[in-house]
Design a protein around this motif. Structure first.
Motif, PDB file in Angstrom:
ATOM      1  N   ARG A 194     -97.362 -81.509 118.669  1.00 59.82           N
ATOM      2  CA  ARG A 194     -96.813 -80.353 117.793  1.00 59.82           C
ATOM      3  C   ARG A 194     -95.205 -79.961 118.220  1.00 59.82           C
ATOM      4  O   ARG A 194     -95.035 -79.534 119.332  1.00 59.82           O
ATOM      5  N   LEU A 195     -94.362 -79.793 117.552  1.00 60.65           N
ATOM      6  CA  LEU A 195     -92.939 -79.304 117.479  1.00 60.65           C
ATOM      7  C   LEU A 195     -92.810 -78.002 116.712  1.00 60.65           C
ATOM      8  O   LEU A 195     -93.119 -77.603 115.828  1.00 60.65           O
ATOM      9  N   VAL A 249     -89.330 -78.580 126.350  1.00 65.21           N
ATOM     10  CA  VAL A 249     -88.083 -77.394 125.592  1.00 65.21           C
ATOM     11  C   VAL A 249     -86.857 -78.451 125.622  1.00 65.21           C
ATOM     12  O   VAL A 249     -86.507 -78.976 126.535  1.00 65.21           O
ATOM     13  N   TRP A 250     -86.097 -78.327 124.388  1.00 59.15           N
ATOM     14  CA  TRP A 250     -84.924 -78.924 124.161  1.00 59.15           C
ATOM     15  C   TRP A 250     -83.815 -77.930 123.756  1.00 59.15           C
ATOM     16  O   TRP A 250     -84.098 -77.156 122.964  1.00 59.15           O
ATOM     17  N   LEU A 251     -82.494 -77.866 123.962  1.00 48.70           N
ATOM     18  CA  LEU A 251     -81.531 -77.504 123.078  1.00 48.70           C
ATOM     19  C   LEU A 251     -81.083 -78.732 122.205  1.00 48.70           C
ATOM     20  O   LEU A 251     -80.531 -79.931 122.658  1.00 48.70           O
ATOM     21  N   ILE A 252     -80.807 -78.524 121.174  1.00 46.68           N
ATOM     22  CA  ILE A 252     -80.602 -79.687 120.087  1.00 46.68           C
ATOM     23  C   ILE A 252     -79.558 -79.133 119.086  1.00 46.68           C
ATOM     24  O   ILE A 252     -79.205 -77.878 118.690  1.00 46.68           O
ATOM     25  N   SER A 253     -78.301 -80.137 119.109  1.00 48.17           N
ATOM     26  CA  SER A 253     -77.345 -79.834 118.146  1.00 48.17           C
ATOM     27  C   SER A 253     -76.745 -81.006 117.796  1.00 48.17           C
ATOM     28  O   SER A 253     -76.867 -82.201 118.143  1.00 48.17           O
ATOM     29  N   SER A 254     -75.740 -80.731 116.782  1.00 53.12           N
ATOM     30  CA  SER A 254     -75.046 -82.296 116.180  1.00 53.12           C
ATOM     31  C   SER A 254     -74.150 -83.005 117.152  1.00 53.12           C
ATOM     32  O   SER A 254     -74.302 -84.213 117.180  1.00 53.12           O
ATOM     33  N   LEU A 255     -73.669 -82.294 118.136  1.00 52.56           N
ATOM     34  CA  LEU A 255     -72.835 -83.021 119.421  1.00 52.56           C
ATOM     35  C   LEU A 255     -73.534 -83.434 120.332  1.00 52.56           C
ATOM     36  O   LEU A 255     -73.555 -84.609 120.985  1.00 52.56           O
ATOM     37  N   VAL A 312     -83.038 -74.148 119.438  1.00 57.22           N
ATOM     38  CA  VAL A 312     -84.289 -74.142 120.474  1.00 57.22           C
ATOM     39  C   VAL A 312     -85.225 -75.024 119.905  1.00 57.22           C
ATOM     40  O   VAL A 312     -85.809 -74.533 118.609  1.00 57.22           O
ATOM     41  N   LEU A 313     -86.090 -75.768 120.535  1.00 60.79           N
ATOM     42  CA  LEU A 313     -87.136 -76.686 120.285  1.00 60.79           C
ATOM     43  C   LEU A 313     -88.093 -76.828 121.199  1.00 60.79           C
ATOM     44  O   LEU A 313     -87.681 -76.886 122.365  1.00 60.79           O
ATOM     45  N   LEU A 314     -89.370 -76.808 120.965  1.00 62.43           N
ATOM     46  CA  LEU A 314     -90.255 -76.977 121.999  1.00 62.43           C
ATOM     47  C   LEU A 314     -91.525 -77.834 121.531  1.00 62.43           C
ATOM     48  O   LEU A 314     -91.587 -77.679 120.244  1.00 62.43           O
TER      49      LEU A 314
END
Length: 303
Positions: free
Chosen positions: A216-217, A262-268, A201-203
């Motif tokens: 700001r992350l 907001v993001w969901l972040i992953s390798s794929l 999770v990233l905001l």
């Protein structure tokens, strides 16, 4: 659709196998108990992204599990064999052009054999992942059932390891889909934000409480027992070089709802913007789109 290569002491570059034929013993503890670990990586035009970061995380998971795994150079050789075979197969023509999923799996092996089973698969990237990057996600907050200090109090729960025991994660996704949502963000019993079932999770904030512009992350702190995200780490490195401020939790649900994006972040999946959380819109479509484009560009440079 899939290329399969087993790591085999008799074959230093790996042993190609037919993925349509039985390959794993019914007594393998990865099958009977979910006793094993894995990593999933994105390969683009035959080059695997962040391979060392994934091998390092695989080794960390193995130490947490007290599991012996093949050496890094054997994984590298098997990955090369699998990607070479994939590039000349019909599988390469499906999914996203030039992209594929490289998955590393190692189990504790058959009961009583004291010999791990390890393999690499290469398969197409789901077109649904590209769609999620483009259209964004509607997300539900779901409680994981543990307090945020559980990792320190109960290390045997393997909270920081990427294990094969994903039944709960998949059940959470099925629940979200049944409610008309796309994905899930887990929270702890003491109401801290953790991670998604298959993502970090990233905001972002682009102004402070007084309205002064910032960049700001923020991502939840690893002390909560979440999996360290390799893609989140790569993006943080690139964002820092580009002048962004970086922060690590604690993050609350209110922080997510107050964020500009907001993001969901992953390798794929890479960077997929969150449109709504429990039905509440996050930021505005314009800001989400602008920030997603900027950060996706930074991420592409690092990968």
């Amino acid at each position: 659709m899939t290329v399969l290569v087993f790591l085999d002491p008799a074959h230093p570059h790996g042993r190609l196998a037919d993925p349509a034929q039985p390959s794993i013993l019914a007594t393998d503890q990865g099958v009977t108990r979910g006793d094993g670990i894995f990593e999933s990586m994105l390969a683009v035009d035959g080059a695997t992204r962040k391979i060392q970061a994934h091998l390092d995380r695989l080794a960390t998971s193995a130490r947490t599990m007290d599991l012996e795994i093949p050496a890094a150079e054997l994984w590298q050789a098997a990955i090369t064999t699998a990607l070479t075979a994939y590039s000349v197969s019909d599988a390469a023509a499906t999914g996203e052009p030039g992209q594929c999923v490289v998955k590393l799996v190692v189990t504790r092996g058959p009961e009583g054999a004291n010999s791990p089973t390890a393999w690499v698969t290469v398969s197409p990237v789901s077109l649904a992942l590209a769609a999620q990057r483009a259209k964004g996600l509607d997300v539900l907050l779901l409680e994981r059932g543990y307090d945020s200090d559980i990792s320190a109090r109960a290390p045997w729960l393997l909270m920081g390891a990427k294990t094969l025991s994903y039944a709960v994660n998949m059940a959470a996704l099925r629940h979200a889909h049944s409610q008309g949502a796309d994905d899930v963000i887990f929270t702890s019993g003491d109401q801290l934000v953790l991670e998604g079932p298959t993502s970090s999770v990233l905001l972002a904030h682009i102004s402070d409480d007084s309205g002064v512009p910032v960049k700001r992350l923020i991502t939840p702190h690893l002390d909560t027992g979440i999996l360290p995200g390799t893609t989140q780490g790569a993006l943080f490195a690139a964002a820092k070089a580009a002048g962004w401020e970086l922060g690590y939790g604690p993050v609350t649900p209110a922080d997510l709802l107050d964020a500009d994006a907001v993001w969901l972040i992953s390798s794929l999946r890479l960077l997929a913007p969150v449109n709504t959380i429990d039905g509440q819109e996050i930021g505005t479509p314009e800001i989400r789109s602008e920030l997603t484009a900027e950060l996706s560009g930074l991420l592409a440079q690092t990968l």
